[in-house]
Scaffold this active site. Structure first.
Site, mmCIF file in Angstrom:
data_model
loop_
_atom_site.group_PDB
_atom_site.id
_atom_site.type_symbol
_atom_site.label_atom_id
_atom_site.label_comp_id
_atom_site.label_asym_id
_atom_site.label_seq_id
_atom_site.Cartn_x
_atom_site.Cartn_y
_atom_site.Cartn_z
ATOM 1 N N ARG A 87 31.597 30.890 48.237
ATOM 2 C CA ARG A 87 32.923 31.192 48.946
ATOM 3 C C ARG A 87 32.272 31.791 50.379
ATOM 4 N NH1 ARG A 87 34.636 30.125 44.569
ATOM 5 N NH2 ARG A 87 36.621 29.631 44.100
ATOM 6 N N MET A 114 27.911 33.663 42.329
ATOM 7 C CA MET A 114 29.301 34.154 42.879
ATOM 8 C C MET A 114 28.972 34.266 44.415
ATOM 9 S SD MET A 114 29.853 38.181 43.579
ATOM 10 C CE MET A 114 28.709 39.426 43.571
ATOM 11 N N PRO A 115 28.027 33.891 44.908
ATOM 12 C CA PRO A 115 27.714 34.445 46.168
ATOM 13 C C PRO A 115 29.125 34.354 47.202
ATOM 14 C CG PRO A 115 25.981 32.892 45.865
ATOM 15 C CD PRO A 115 26.835 32.813 44.571
ATOM 16 N N ILE A 116 29.476 35.404 47.645
ATOM 17 C CA ILE A 116 30.656 35.468 48.614
ATOM 18 C C ILE A 116 30.045 36.010 49.925
ATOM 19 C CG2 ILE A 116 32.953 36.705 49.196
ATOM 20 C CD1 ILE A 116 33.520 36.876 45.979
ATOM 21 N N HIS A 135 27.666 39.029 49.436
ATOM 22 C CA HIS A 135 27.587 39.828 48.344
ATOM 23 C C HIS A 135 27.001 38.753 47.241
ATOM 24 C CE1 HIS A 135 30.096 42.808 49.949
ATOM 25 N NE2 HIS A 135 30.620 41.892 50.747
#
Lengths: 69, 69, 69, 69, 69, 69
Positions: free
Chosen positions: F40, F1-3, D7
């Site tokens: 994350r 933000m990479p999740i 994501h």
């Protein structure tokens, strides 16, 4: 409760999505012996640049085959 | 670490998304007793043709009710 | 339809899970103005060895702080 | 089988997506000692209004910093 | 590429999981007209304390019905 | 933000998980030019009876090959 997330490449018609949702709901409901109304399906479409196998997307794999042939 | 993925039908305004993200963060942070800054929320919107209950999407369920009434 | 997946570290009690599910359902239902019965929540717990920030898990971050202090 | 969902905020170029997919595939394949062709990567992009930390999105956090400075 | 994540309550036998995976693969492959070998299914089981409808899990809904009857 | 959510078959050691998390974080951080602390990673392990290719799990595919040889 079955909740089913389907990831697929974009490009399917609404008709195909309705057909696959109906077919999967029937398959799950019969195989797990649960009411169809408990089955929820979420479809997420991905562009070709958003799906990779062995680190390559569809266009890159086609190029590779081209070069190798 | 709570990481929260919210799937919803498209059509909500940015204002509604901000409101729901703020409210859910507060709820999680209080109920789990963790800092708000550890809570991450990802929203994914789905078109009506991408969400099915009992194998039918919203338009199909409306048609069905129409025919049954 | 809101369908909500919550990822959290394992260790919460059943009581905490019930509390967070009730609080999040209320928050979503009010903020999006939809019936509580349309809100579904799935909790997935992860062991400490299954969650990484900056490439380190909780134990590794604690070690790092220890060494740096 | 590693199946990896990434994501990220929208805005990356196709070139960046190809690069990150190739790099992650190599990293996973080496670290888990499995063939690259078993690694599948799905990218999902989120608009800024769809990602929240501490209940605030990127624009809201920028405003907050502005006001605090 | 269809990649399908199925979330269900724990308690199904391995035999049931094999049956539902076979049935869903066939349904998807036929409805989307793609090879079965491109269909991947991931099952995630959730304990009863990890699935909530309207903010209540299965045991809580049973209690509620009990009290209301 | 990479999740990043990583789904893998169970059986990897904690050491392997730490290694893959470190390697993927480095790969993502370099390829997307973002700080490692924004990355994350969530690992979800699946039992062999929970992962299917072409409608068959690992044991079923081994049996099939056995019978075909």
């Amino acid at each position: 409760m079955p909740i089913i997330e389907m990831h697929m490449l974009e490009g399917r018609t609404d008709e195909q999505k309705r057909r696959v949702a109906a077919a999967v709901t029937k398959a799950v409901s019969e195989a797990l012996d649960c009411g169809a109304e408990t089955v929820r399906i979420l479809i997420t479409e991905h562009r070709e640049e958003e799906f990779y196998v062995a680190g390559l997307n569809k266009a890159q794999r086609a190029e590779l085959r081209e070069r190798q042939s």
